[in-house]
Design an enzyme around this catalytic site. Structure first.
Site, PDB file in Angstrom:
ATOM      1  N   ARG A   7      47.631  40.387  37.645  1.00 28.00           N
ATOM      2  CA  ARG A   7      46.350  40.839  37.133  1.00 28.00           C
ATOM      3  C   ARG A   7      46.385  42.361  36.950  1.00 28.00           C
ATOM      4  O   ARG A   7      46.410  43.096  37.932  1.00 28.00           O
ATOM      5  CB  ARG A   7      45.226  40.443  38.084  1.00 28.00           C
ATOM      6  CG  ARG A   7      44.990  38.944  38.152  1.00 28.00           C
ATOM      7  CD  ARG A   7      44.191  38.564  39.384  1.00 28.00           C
ATOM      8  NE  ARG A   7      43.745  37.199  39.354  1.00 28.00           N
ATOM      9  CZ  ARG A   7      44.499  36.152  39.656  1.00 28.00           C
ATOM     10  NH1 ARG A   7      45.762  36.348  40.020  1.00 28.00           N
ATOM     11  NH2 ARG A   7      44.011  34.935  39.619  1.00 28.00           N
ATOM     12  N   HIS A  66      37.097  35.962  36.543  1.00 24.13           N
ATOM     13  CA  HIS A  66      37.421  35.597  35.170  1.00 24.13           C
ATOM     14  C   HIS A  66      36.411  34.590  34.633  1.00 24.13           C
ATOM     15  O   HIS A  66      36.018  33.652  35.336  1.00 24.13           O
ATOM     16  CB  HIS A  66      38.809  34.951  35.088  1.00 24.13           C
ATOM     17  CG  HIS A  66      39.944  35.881  35.326  1.00 24.13           C
ATOM     18  ND1 HIS A  66      40.406  36.187  36.588  1.00 24.13           N
ATOM     19  CD2 HIS A  66      40.723  36.577  34.449  1.00 24.13           C
ATOM     20  CE1 HIS A  66      41.429  37.023  36.471  1.00 24.13           C
ATOM     21  NE2 HIS A  66      41.645  37.279  35.203  1.00 24.13           N
ATOM     22  N   ASN A 102      35.979  40.030  29.727  1.00 25.31           N
ATOM     23  CA  ASN A 102      36.088  38.643  30.195  1.00 25.31           C
ATOM     24  C   ASN A 102      35.863  38.523  31.699  1.00 25.31           C
ATOM     25  O   ASN A 102      36.025  37.452  32.268  1.00 25.31           O
ATOM     26  CB  ASN A 102      37.481  38.092  29.828  1.00 25.31           C
ATOM     27  CG  ASN A 102      37.677  36.648  30.242  1.00 25.31           C
ATOM     28  OD1 ASN A 102      36.858  35.786  29.928  1.00 25.31           O
ATOM     29  ND2 ASN A 102      38.758  36.383  30.967  1.00 25.31           N
ATOM     30  N   ASN A 120      33.840  32.560  43.700  1.00 22.82           N
ATOM     31  CA  ASN A 120      35.021  32.698  42.856  1.00 22.82           C
ATOM     32  C   ASN A 120      36.242  32.018  43.463  1.00 22.82           C
ATOM     33  O   ASN A 120      37.053  31.424  42.746  1.00 22.82           O
ATOM     34  CB  ASN A 120      35.311  34.189  42.636  1.00 22.82           C
ATOM     35  CG  ASN A 120      36.482  34.422  41.724  1.00 22.82           C
ATOM     36  OD1 ASN A 120      36.550  33.894  40.629  1.00 22.82           O
ATOM     37  ND2 ASN A 120      37.427  35.233  42.182  1.00 22.82           N
ATOM     38  N   GLU A 155      37.814  24.932  37.897  1.00 22.59           N
ATOM     39  CA  GLU A 155      38.860  25.367  36.974  1.00 22.59           C
ATOM     40  C   GLU A 155      40.140  24.564  37.177  1.00 22.59           C
ATOM     41  O   GLU A 155      40.840  24.228  36.206  1.00 22.59           O
ATOM     42  CB  GLU A 155      39.138  26.858  37.158  1.00 22.59           C
ATOM     43  CG  GLU A 155      38.009  27.764  36.691  1.00 22.59           C
ATOM     44  CD  GLU A 155      38.281  29.229  36.966  1.00 22.59           C
ATOM     45  OE1 GLU A 155      37.619  30.070  36.331  1.00 22.59           O
ATOM     46  OE2 GLU A 155      39.154  29.530  37.814  1.00 22.59           O
TER      47      GLU A 155
END
Length: 261
Positions: A80, A112, A133, A142, A150
């Protein structure tokens, strides 16, 4: 509305009308049945190879991000390297150092919207780390239920039998005023989201929708965050699938690991 578009294999059509953002009909392969409508006329539309987003000049975050997950887009998460979006003006987006004290002071992650792992199979994965983003997302959300959902997207897209192509729309909610990031003096004014929404759909007419409060506990199950598409639209003031005449969906819940409601 300013529109910034990277072509490189992307088919798009933009027909501009009057000043309002809703006067533009936008087609990208990231948006199933059209991209959301209802954003402010001052928003900037950014179209990249792996996502399309509508960046809000006032909040400094995207009102919505659209991306497509397939077997070929999924890959191992890369490093990242946070960067300001070079396609936005300095006063339209945050800078990497604006987040420096957030983890300690507010238990905030750089969250993200279009996820890195779902798009690391492409040559453009680093674009997920652009701050257009990214939003300030509580670590408990998260790193747990948001991340688990996700993972289900990736599992569906890469399963050995009948892999899915998923069209995902996601963005923030601003239903309460939360403490801003402890940013350097002179940094851009911004607004921390009070929650997040996500809509996942397939071309064959299945769909599931979710809303996560910013304070979602680490122990929470993402399946408990399911809501109707109508609730998402009411709370975001967006039309999610503007080119869809018949808004009848079958449920995608079971495929995402959730029992029937």
């Amino acid at each position: 509305m300013r529109t910034t578009i990277m072509m490189l294999g992307l088919t798009w059509l933009l027909t501009a009308g009057a000043a309002a953002a809703d006067d533009a009909e936008i087609h990208t392969f990231h948006c199933l049945h059209g991209c959301p409508m209802g954003t402010p006329a001052t928003n900037d539309l950014v179209v990249r190879e792996i996502y399309t987003l509508s960046s809000n000049d006032r909040t400094k975050f995207a009102d919505w991000v659209a991306y497509r997950v397939t077997a070929s887009t999924v890959g191992a998460s890369e490093s990242r390297r946070w960067r300001a979006d070079p396609w936005l003006a300095d006063d339209e987006t945050l800078e990497p150092n604006d987040y420096d004290d957030a983890p300690r002071a507010l238990s905030i992650d750089r969250g993200h919207q279009a996820p890195l792992a779902a798009l690391s199979g492409t040559p453009y994965a680093e674009d997920t780390n652009l701050l257009s983003n990214i939003t300030p997302q509580r670590a408990a959300l998260n790193q747990a239920s948001w991340q688990h959902l996700e993972a289900q997207e990736r599992n569906l897209a890469t399963r050995a039998t009948d892999p899915e192509v998923l069209y995902v729309l996601t963005g923030p909610l601003y239903e309460r005023v939360l403490q801003p990031l402890p940013m350097p003096r002179g940094a851009e004014r911004h607004r921390v989201p009070s929650g997040y929404w996500k809509v996942i759909a397939t071309e064959d007419g299945r769909m599931s929708a979710f809303i996560f409060p910013q304070e979602t506990l680490r122990s929470a199950n993402y399946c408990d965050m399911r809501v109707s598409l109508e609730e998402v639209e009411l709370r975001t003031n967006l039309t999610i699938f503007p080119r869809l005449a018949e808004r009848t969906f079958a449920s995608l819940d079971l495929a995402l690991g959730c029992p029937p409601l």
